[in-house]
Design a protein around this motif. Structure first.
Motif, PDB file in Angstrom:
ATOM      1  N   CYS A   1       8.590  14.486   2.836  1.00 56.66           N
ATOM      2  CA  CYS A   1       8.979  13.558   1.976  1.00 56.66           C
ATOM      3  C   CYS A   1      10.161  12.959   2.454  1.00 56.66           C
ATOM      4  O   CYS A   1      10.983  13.659   2.530  1.00 56.66           O
ATOM      5  N   LYS A   2      10.135  11.425   2.194  1.00 61.32           N
ATOM      6  CA  LYS A   2      11.264  10.736   2.528  1.00 61.32           C
ATOM      7  C   LYS A   2      11.595   9.752   1.226  1.00 61.32           C
ATOM      8  O   LYS A   2      10.222   9.089   0.988  1.00 61.32           O
ATOM      9  N   ILE A   3      12.674   9.365   0.640  1.00 58.81           N
ATOM     10  CA  ILE A   3      12.949   8.674  -0.480  1.00 58.81           C
ATOM     11  C   ILE A   3      14.064   7.831  -0.373  1.00 58.81           C
ATOM     12  O   ILE A   3      14.967   8.154   0.278  1.00 58.81           O
ATOM     13  N   ASP A   4      13.718   6.500  -0.683  1.00 59.26           N
ATOM     14  CA  ASP A   4      14.805   5.675  -0.557  1.00 59.26           C
ATOM     15  C   ASP A   4      14.701   4.527  -1.656  1.00 59.26           C
ATOM     16  O   ASP A   4      13.897   4.417  -2.276  1.00 59.26           O
ATOM     17  N   VAL A   5      15.706   3.820  -1.676  1.00 61.66           N
ATOM     18  CA  VAL A   5      15.503   2.347  -2.754  1.00 61.66           C
ATOM     19  C   VAL A   5      16.351   1.120  -2.014  1.00 61.66           C
ATOM     20  O   VAL A   5      17.394   1.453  -1.572  1.00 61.66           O
TER      21      VAL A   5
ATOM     22  N   VAL B   1      11.170   3.575  -2.672  1.00 56.99           N
ATOM     23  CA  VAL B   1       9.941   3.738  -1.784  1.00 56.99           C
ATOM     24  C   VAL B   1       9.892   4.988  -1.479  1.00 56.99           C
ATOM     25  O   VAL B   1      10.979   5.669  -1.258  1.00 56.99           O
ATOM     26  N   ALA B   2       8.659   5.604  -1.127  1.00 54.64           N
ATOM     27  CA  ALA B   2       8.529   7.089  -0.637  1.00 54.64           C
ATOM     28  C   ALA B   2       7.622   6.973   0.345  1.00 54.64           C
ATOM     29  O   ALA B   2       6.648   6.202   0.501  1.00 54.64           O
ATOM     30  N   ALA B   3       7.860   7.919   1.750  1.00 49.07           N
ATOM     31  CA  ALA B   3       6.954   8.024   2.489  1.00 49.07           C
ATOM     32  C   ALA B   3       6.804   9.436   2.620  1.00 49.07           C
ATOM     33  O   ALA B   3       7.546  10.465   2.425  1.00 49.07           O
ATOM     34  N   VAL B   4       5.386   9.952   2.749  1.00 54.81           N
ATOM     35  CA  VAL B   4       4.890  11.496   2.822  1.00 54.81           C
ATOM     36  C   VAL B   4       3.920  11.423   3.999  1.00 54.81           C
ATOM     37  O   VAL B   4       3.373  10.811   4.498  1.00 54.81           O
ATOM     38  N   THR B   5       3.886  12.815   4.539  1.00 51.54           N
ATOM     39  CA  THR B   5       2.797  13.446   5.322  1.00 51.54           C
ATOM     40  C   THR B   5       2.348  14.254   4.594  1.00 51.54           C
ATOM     41  O   THR B   5       2.888  15.152   3.900  1.00 51.54           O
ATOM     42  N   VAL B   6       0.821  14.570   4.580  1.00 53.18           N
ATOM     43  CA  VAL B   6       0.297  15.480   3.700  1.00 53.18           C
ATOM     44  C   VAL B   6      -0.837  16.160   4.662  1.00 53.18           C
ATOM     45  O   VAL B   6      -1.300  15.585   5.679  1.00 53.18           O
TER      46      VAL B   6
ATOM     47  N   LEU C   1       9.117  12.844  10.168  1.00 53.75           N
ATOM     48  CA  LEU C   1       8.865  11.591   9.417  1.00 53.75           C
ATOM     49  C   LEU C   1       9.951  10.885   9.058  1.00 53.75           C
ATOM     50  O   LEU C   1      11.032  11.433   8.863  1.00 53.75           O
ATOM     51  N   GLY C   2       9.983   9.589   9.280  1.00 53.69           N
ATOM     52  CA  GLY C   2      11.135   8.607   9.046  1.00 53.69           C
ATOM     53  C   GLY C   2      10.807   7.372   8.157  1.00 53.69           C
ATOM     54  O   GLY C   2       9.534   7.209   8.237  1.00 53.69           O
TER      55      GLY C   2
END
Length: 273
Positions: A15-19, A1-6, A129-130
């Motif tokens: 950007c944040k990345i997790d699994v 899963v990825a979360a971003v602000t653009v 961003l979290g």
């Protein structure tokens, strides 16, 4: 899963990345521990155990964070264009040779999708961003001699931005359900080869017919996410729930969200921790 602000040009600001890698051991008689709890790879930290196998001596979270930092300033198309090399599909990028040599194929796809799904919900470039993941097994059931059991892991995802005062400026929520039939002989069969997140399912998820307010899952999730704007982590965690479905005990949400929000509250708390 990825979360971003653009930004307005579609370039990644953060950007944040997790699994979510939820492993459920099933015994020969089909039994399993229904009280299992799970940590994401980011939460596992050094306990994930990639460091000894890494040719650069870096743990999973360190490599994920390095890749997340590298994509800042890039568009979805530029992220997709990052080449991979070797048997592990590591990024073919000289600048990452000392910090990220793990497989980034799925990570690239998640980041690009996050960029393409970005919405203007009130976040600013100055916000933090979290990303938080919360997994439960409450829908699982053990097999009997007459009926197959069910191994089901429900992972809730919360992407949250918050300002310098710790107040939520925007929230996106989602959930995946991994379901496996399990027999008393210990045979495990996936119910589906593909897992589609609830937000992407839309009306196909089928909650509307069973909802007392005739709202689909994505509509209720978005209503709850909007309600969190302006709240601190402590205020989010203090939201009460009521009834057999653990709906939010909030008068302002009576017409828009009556489904279980326990996973939402937990995931948002993890995102802001």
């Amino acid at each position: 899963v990825a979360a971003v602000t653009v930004d307005e040009d579609g370039k990644i600001v953060s950007c944040k990345i997790d699994v979510a890698q939820n492993k459920v051991p099933v015994n020969a008689d089909g039994s399993f521990d229904t009280s299992l709890t799970f940590k994401s790879k980011q939460e596992l930290g050094t306990d994930y155990g990639m460091t000894p196998a890494s040719d650069i001596g870096k743990e999973w979270y360190e490599q994920a964070d390095a890749f997340a930092a590298y994509v800042v300033g890039k568009t979805a198309a530029e992220v997709e264009a990052i080449g991979v090399t070797g048997k592990h599909n590591a990024p073919d990028v000289a600048d990452l040779a000392a910090s990220c040599t793990m497989n980034v194929v799925d990570i690239k796809a998640a980041i690009a999708e996050a960029c393409n799904n970005a919405q203007d919900l009130g976040a600013t470039a100055e916000d933090t961003l979290g990303l938080g993941l919360s997994t439960g097994m409450s829908s699982s059931k053990l097999p009997t001699a007459d009926e197959a059991g069910l191994v089901q892991t429900d992972t809730t995802y919360a992407a949250v931005t918050y300002d310098k005062d710790g107040k939520v400026t925007s929230t996106l929520l989602n959930c995946t359900q991994a379901k496996f039939d399990v027999t008393a002989e210990g045979t495990v069969t996936p119910k589906s080869e593909t897992i589609v997140p609830k937000m992407e399912q839309g009306d196909d998820y089928g909650m509307r017919a069973a909802s007392p307010i005739q709202k689909e899952w994505n509509e209720q999730a978005n209503a709850f996410a909007a309600y969190l704007t302006g709240k601190t982590a402590a205020e989010v965690s203090a939201i009460g729930v009521t009834g057999e479905h653990s709906a939010p005990d909030v008068a302002d949400l009576a017409a828009s969200c009556t489904m279980n929000v326990v996973g939402f509250i937990d995931a948002v708390g993890r995102a802001m921790a």
